[in-house]
Structure formats: C-alpha cells, structure tokens
Write a protein that holds these residues in place. Structure first.
Motif, PDB file in Angstrom:
ATOM      1  N   UNK A 303       0.841  -1.194   0.000  1.00 22.39           N
ATOM      2  CA  UNK A 303       0.000   0.000   0.000  1.00 22.39           C
ATOM      3  C   UNK A 303       0.877   1.245   0.000  1.00 22.39           C
ATOM      4  N   UNK A 304       0.301   2.347  -0.508  1.00 22.42           N
ATOM      5  CA  UNK A 304       0.952   3.655  -0.474  1.00 22.42           C
ATOM      6  C   UNK A 304      -0.060   4.662   0.050  1.00 22.42           C
ATOM      7  N   UNK A 305       0.414   5.763   0.660  1.00 24.99           N
ATOM      8  CA  UNK A 305      -0.532   6.760   1.130  1.00 24.99           C
ATOM      9  C   UNK A 305       0.125   8.036   1.619  1.00 24.99           C
ATOM     10  N   UNK A 306      -0.709   9.028   1.924  1.00 26.55           N
ATOM     11  CA  UNK A 306      -0.266  10.312   2.464  1.00 26.55           C
ATOM     12  C   UNK A 306      -1.112  10.626   3.692  1.00 26.55           C
ATOM     13  N   UNK A 307      -0.446  11.062   4.761  1.00 32.69           N
ATOM     14  CA  UNK A 307      -1.130  11.492   5.985  1.00 32.69           C
ATOM     15  C   UNK A 307      -0.867  12.967   6.207  1.00 32.69           C
ATOM     16  N   UNK A 308      -1.910  13.720   6.542  1.00 29.56           N
ATOM     17  CA  UNK A 308      -1.757  15.116   6.964  1.00 29.56           C
ATOM     18  C   UNK A 308      -1.309  15.095   8.427  1.00 29.56           C
ATOM     19  N   UNK A 309      -0.099  15.592   8.695  1.00 28.12           N
ATOM     20  CA  UNK A 309       0.427  15.466  10.052  1.00 28.12           C
ATOM     21  C   UNK A 309      -0.273  16.393  11.040  1.00 28.12           C
ATOM     22  N   UNK A 310      -1.024  17.389  10.536  1.00 29.72           N
ATOM     23  CA  UNK A 310      -1.775  18.253  11.456  1.00 29.72           C
ATOM     24  C   UNK A 310      -3.032  17.555  11.947  1.00 29.72           C
ATOM     25  N   UNK A 311      -3.806  17.003  11.012  1.00 33.14           N
ATOM     26  CA  UNK A 311      -5.057  16.338  11.377  1.00 33.14           C
ATOM     27  C   UNK A 311      -4.856  14.881  11.768  1.00 33.14           C
ATOM     28  N   UNK A 313      -4.797  12.452   9.743  1.00 29.25           N
ATOM     29  CA  UNK A 313      -5.731  11.688   8.920  1.00 29.25           C
ATOM     30  C   UNK A 313      -5.072  11.287   7.609  1.00 29.25           C
ATOM     31  N   UNK A 314      -5.434  10.097   7.109  1.00 28.42           N
ATOM     32  CA  UNK A 314      -4.991   9.679   5.791  1.00 28.42           C
ATOM     33  C   UNK A 314      -5.774  10.481   4.754  1.00 28.42           C
ATOM     34  N   UNK A 315      -5.079  11.268   3.954  1.00 26.43           N
ATOM     35  CA  UNK A 315      -5.756  12.122   2.982  1.00 26.43           C
ATOM     36  C   UNK A 315      -5.660  11.571   1.565  1.00 26.43           C
ATOM     37  N   UNK A 316      -4.863  10.530   1.379  1.00 23.30           N
ATOM     38  CA  UNK A 316      -4.786   9.892   0.065  1.00 23.30           C
ATOM     39  C   UNK A 316      -4.332   8.457   0.234  1.00 23.30           C
ATOM     40  N   UNK A 317      -4.891   7.570  -0.556  1.00 25.14           N
ATOM     41  CA  UNK A 317      -4.503   6.167  -0.539  1.00 25.14           C
ATOM     42  C   UNK A 317      -3.379   5.885  -1.527  1.00 25.14           C
TER      43      UNK A 317
END
Length: 388
Positions: A303-311, A313-317
């Motif tokens: 899997x690949x993804x992006x997390x917003x470190x402020x919230x 939350x995973x913002x993209x898969x």
C-alpha cells in the motif's frame, strides 16, 4: 560558468586500480546519465543511496546522484577506496551526513564507515556490534545497536545506543535501552528510541526508550506497540512510530507521540489504522508505504498513502498518481527531496539482483528510474558545501 567545473566529484578513473589489493580486481564505477539534468538553483548538491546487499554476501554498495552533472554513479566506493579489501561490508543498514562527513552503518560487519561527503574517500571506521541506525546531535553521532550476535534468540540481550565523537571517531558514552533498538530521534534534549525485540519473537518489545541527553541515561520506557521500527520527527516535534506487528494476527500500525500539557514526557496520542513499513515527511505531509508480510498467506500486501500530520488523517490512498506503482515489485526505501518535493522510492525486486530507484515529482508522476545495487534502501541528501 559551465557545469563541468563540478565534474571532479565522480569523474571516472582512467584505469582500474589493482596494486593496493595484491592484484585483486577493483570493480570500476558504472555511470548512467539522467536525461533531465543537469539542474542548478538548488541548495542540494546530490544524494547518496546505500544498497544493503544480501546478508553474508559482503555486497553492501554505495551509489551517488549528482544534480549538477546529471550523472548517476553506481558502486563507486571500491574505485574511490581501492586499498579497502572488503569494501563497505555486509548489509548496509543506514546512511547519514553530518558536516563534511558521510556515515554508513554496516550492520553485519559491526561497523560504521566514515567518508568525506564530497569525495567518498574513506576517513575511518567506528566498531559497534550489530549496529542499526545513526542520528546526530551537537557534535556527536548516535548509533543504535542490538549489542548481541546476529541471531534469533529468546535470551537475546538488551540493546544500546552508542555516542561517538565526530572528530576523533571515539566512542564516548553508551546507554542500555530496550531489546533490539531501531530508529531514534531527539526532541528537547531527550532521545526517543524504538525498541523491536525482533530477536526474541514472538515475545517482542513494545516500548520507546527515553534517554536524557545530558546524563545519557534511560529515564523511561513508554509502551507503544509491538515490534517497533521506524521513528520520525515532524516539524511540530511530534513523533511517528511504526509497529511491524507479529506478521500473523497483530497487524502493522502507525502511532503518534507528542507532548501534552500536564505530562512530563511524550505520550501516545493517536493510533493510525494503517500498516506502515517506511515513511518520509515534508512540510505537513507524511508519505508512507507498507509491504506487509503475512506468515499465514506467505505473501505481501503493498500500500501507499499520504497522511496530513496536522489532522493525523490519511488524505490519500496513493502518492503515485500515474499508475507507475505497478512497475515496483517490493518498495524498500523512501525519501523526499527537501526543496523540490520529488519523491524517491526504491525497489528491492527479488532481493538477490539489482534493484531500481524511481523518482516521482511532487504530484506523483514518474520522472525517471535507474538501476541500483542489490536491495537499495537508504538515501541521504548532500547539501552544497563551500570549497575546502
């Protein structure tokens, strides 16, 4: 002024050196030209990539890419250091630059190789048993170590962190931590160390050790998750820690630690319900991939993804947006250019032959790829330095 004034960095040698090794052949460096370059106007000169090589094969190698010439140099250490008989050694586990020096942690050779960061010429080595990762702080290098032999053992000893003077290369202090420590970060004069307990499976460690830097003593062990590995600090001084799970019923997870009002030290504040093998942070984005092995199915889930470190939350898969992630067999390393935001992912492929390094732009579209050594893993960026 042309780019060729910089070509001295990794100009091919005119002959193959043999005399320093009693007529043993020194394998010459191989070069590829990356078409998009040369590129100027950046504070980053280039980057180094260390290829782990298979355990027991003595095939750890070092690659270098130079933005100013567009040359990718593959396996240049032997050519630059023909007098070093065993070259880099067995299993390159980490790499870092501090000041004018380049450090490569060579796990199964029980040493840290130190080189001139501009030339790749060897300056010396630091002998540390079963060493794992390196970090730097106030003129010192800190190296995590399993301490014991490279062996699965339910009675494996506690690990340690060694402090090394970066001028003399002497070990100055040592502190015991948890079992089989991995990555480290320093926040407010405290070091945080992810303990895995990997040699003691299935009785994994589940703690992060806290070391007070002034006294260099472990002052706390904070329960987080089993079989910890990666530990990264973001710009808000939060820590992101990956757990590898037990490869069966307990999955990999990502944890967040931060300082909260009323607490003397960091605490676990969040658990991100995603597997994570490795990560890189730029700005407010954490890029991660997961190569999650399951002993029951004998297969990987990637899997690949992006997390917003402020919230948190995973913002993209996904962070590769053009479908070229299908070219990657086994993602094994990740880094993000500190200025351009280019994303680098290494591919270990079958673990026994040459790998591949992929470069994607900040929008996730593939820019280029190049062949590497065996099991490409760790990247460090070389800033432009004044002439010596």
């Amino acid at each position: 002024m042309t780019i060729y004034k910089y070509f001295f960095y990794f100009l091919p040698l005119l002959f193959v050196a043999t005399s320093c090794r009693d007529d043993e052949l020194v394998v010459p460096t191989e070069y590829d030209i990356i078409p998009e370059y040369p590129a100027d106007g950046t504070a980053i000169r280039g980057f180094y990539l260390v290829n782990e090589g298979n355990m027991g094969s003595n095939k750890c190698t070092l690659d270098y890419f130079d933005y100013f010439t567009g040359l990718y140099a593959r396996n240049f250490y032997a050519e630059r250091n023909p007098e070093v008989i065993k070259e880099l050694g067995d299993v390159g586990n980490d790499i870092g630059i501090y000041g004018s020096k380049l450090y490569v942690v060579v796990n199964c050779s029980h040493k840290v190789e130190v080189m001139n960061a501009r030339t790749g010429i060897r300056l010396g080595q630091i002998d540390i048993p079963n060493c794992r990762y390196v970090r730097f702080h106030r003129g010192k290098a800190y190296v995590s170590s399993y301490v014991g032999p490279v062996l699965i053992d339910p009675d494996a000893p506690r690990g340690a962190v060694y402090e090394v003077d970066t001028l003399s290369f002497n070990i100055t202090r040592k502190v015991s931590v948890g079992y089989q420590p991995e990555e480290m970060e320093i926040v407010d004069d405290y070091m945080y160390v992810a303990n895995s307990g990997g040699y003691r499976a299935p009785n994994y460690d589940n703690t992060v050790s806290v070391i007070q830097m002034i006294d260099f003593k472990q002052v706390q062990q904070i329960p987080v998750g089993i079989n910890l590995h990666r530990l990264k600090k973001d710009k808000y001084n939060k820590l992101w820690i990956s757990s590898r799970g037990d490869y069966m019923t307990r999955p990999s997870r990502l944890y967040v630690m931060e300082k909260k009002k009323g607490y003397n030290s960091m605490i676990v504040t969040d658990t991100i319900q995603t597997p994570c093998s490795n990560m890189a942070i730029k700005g407010d984005s954490l890029y991660f991939y997961a190569t999650e092995w399951n002993n029951f199915t004998a297969s990987n889930t990637i899997r690949y993804g992006i997390i917003d470190i402020r919230s948190k939350k995973i913002i993209s898969d996904y962070f590769i947006t053009d479908g070229t992630e299908k070219e990657i067999t086994i993602p094994y390393g990740i880094a993000v250019h500190p200025e351009t935001g280019d994303i680098f992912v290494t591919d270990a492929k079958n673990y026994v032959s040459s790998g591949t390094l992929y470069c994607f732009n900040k929008h996730g579209r593939k820019k280029w790829s190049v062949r590497t050594g065996d099991i490409p893993a760790h990247i460090t960026f070389l800033p432009i330095m004044p002439k010596l």
